[in-house]
Scaffold this active site. Sequence first.
Site, PDB file in Angstrom:
ATOM      1  N   THR A  78      -2.256  -8.928  10.965  1.00  0.00           N
ATOM      2  CA  THR A  78      -0.878  -8.684  11.407  1.00  0.00           C
ATOM      3  C   THR A  78      -0.573  -7.218  11.689  1.00  0.00           C
ATOM      4  OG1 THR A  78      -0.034  -8.426   9.156  1.00  0.00           O
ATOM      5  CG2 THR A  78      -0.025 -10.660  10.093  1.00  0.00           C
ATOM      6  N   SER A 107       5.260   0.042   4.607  1.00  0.00           N
ATOM      7  CA  SER A 107       5.331   0.038   3.149  1.00  0.00           C
ATOM      8  C   SER A 107       5.784   1.380   2.591  1.00  0.00           C
ATOM      9  CB  SER A 107       3.970  -0.345   2.558  1.00  0.00           C
ATOM     10  OG  SER A 107       2.933   0.464   3.078  1.00  0.00           O
ATOM     11  N   GLU A 130      -5.775  -8.156   3.622  1.00  0.00           N
ATOM     12  CA  GLU A 130      -5.268  -9.246   4.448  1.00  0.00           C
ATOM     13  C   GLU A 130      -6.409 -10.016   5.108  1.00  0.00           C
ATOM     14  OE1 GLU A 130      -2.804 -10.009   8.543  1.00  0.00           O
ATOM     15  OE2 GLU A 130      -2.219  -8.262   7.354  1.00  0.00           O
ATOM     16  N   HIS A 140       0.827  -1.202   0.000  1.00  0.00           N
ATOM     17  CA  HIS A 140       0.000   0.000   0.000  1.00  0.00           C
ATOM     18  C   HIS A 140       0.872   1.268   0.000  1.00  0.00           C
ATOM     19  CE1 HIS A 140      -3.772  -2.235   1.610  1.00  0.00           C
ATOM     20  NE2 HIS A 140      -3.721  -2.212   0.299  1.00  0.00           N
TER      21      HIS A 140
END
EC number: 1.17.7.4
Length: 344
Positions: free
Chosen positions: A185, A288, A146, A58
């Site tokens: 996570t 990210s 996710e 992302h």
Amino acid sequence: MLQTTSNGTVTTGTKPSLTIRLCQPRGFCAGVDRAIQIVVLAIKKYGTPVYVRHEIVHNRYVVEGLQKLGAVFIEELNEIPDENQHCPVVFSAHGVPKSVPADAKARNLFYLDATCPLVSKVHKQAIRHHRHGRHVLLIGHAGHPEVIGTMGQLPDGAVTLIETEDDVRSFQPQDGLELGFVTQTTLSVEDTAHILEALQERFPAMQAPAAESICYATTNRQEAVKETAPGADLYLVVGAPNSSNSRRLVEVAERAGARMSLLVQRASEIPWDDIGDISILGLSAGASAPEIIVDEIIEAFKQRFEVTVDLAITATETEDFPVMRALRDVELTKADMAFVNGER
């Protein structure tokens, strides 16, 4: 390179003084680094185009850079033209439901699964609960890739998503049904603890996963923000609006004592007219977000302030996730690694 000094350093000049508390660790985690490497290596080995289902991670800066190399981002496999069915398709680091690789096989597509190993671990934990006859409670955020991927590892109805403590109170399991839980996570460690406490209070026999689900990078970055937020006039987190771990860092900074906390993707998004007089800035980056954007933001503040950078080291990360065997015969050059690290 950034020059770091102690908290006692005094700067001079006509511009106002600003201390930047720079978190370490910050930015790319091992799972993100691996996913980007997989796309770059696939382009080097197989040529272009290489298709990528969903954003590989992302971050628009990363996605746009990979597009320049020849990656084509799609949402569904049916977007791949018939004449390019032989081209590789990469699954994102967030993981995918089991139906996606099954669909790829049915279409005779060659796919490379860049799912983060720690997300894959959560998939295995959920599957293990199911094999033991337990209904799976997944603590996470609805609609996140996710979560979609984890729920898609099991048959419909085998997983219940728990987002809040209200969900805990309203959940009514079937009589005699055993329960087990896993988590997304990238959650807030603090929020997850409260939800988990509520679940354990209602369902004391509920089974835990074999290992912690919230990943090391999420925990480390949140702890670093907690350490540096107290007394900060402004806290900036570099990350995308759809990045769960980045948004959690903003929340953590606010709770830990920062006067104002904001999520920005680039220096151009800093609301200079709104931040007021500041003397202490906290700065971190989601898992990210590439380091080059952190540097860009520091330079933007140096244009307006006499800046002292204090590096706040709260953990050392040594994790390294290797790419799949099919790509290990391809060598990454220094230029490739610079790209992987966001230094293009």
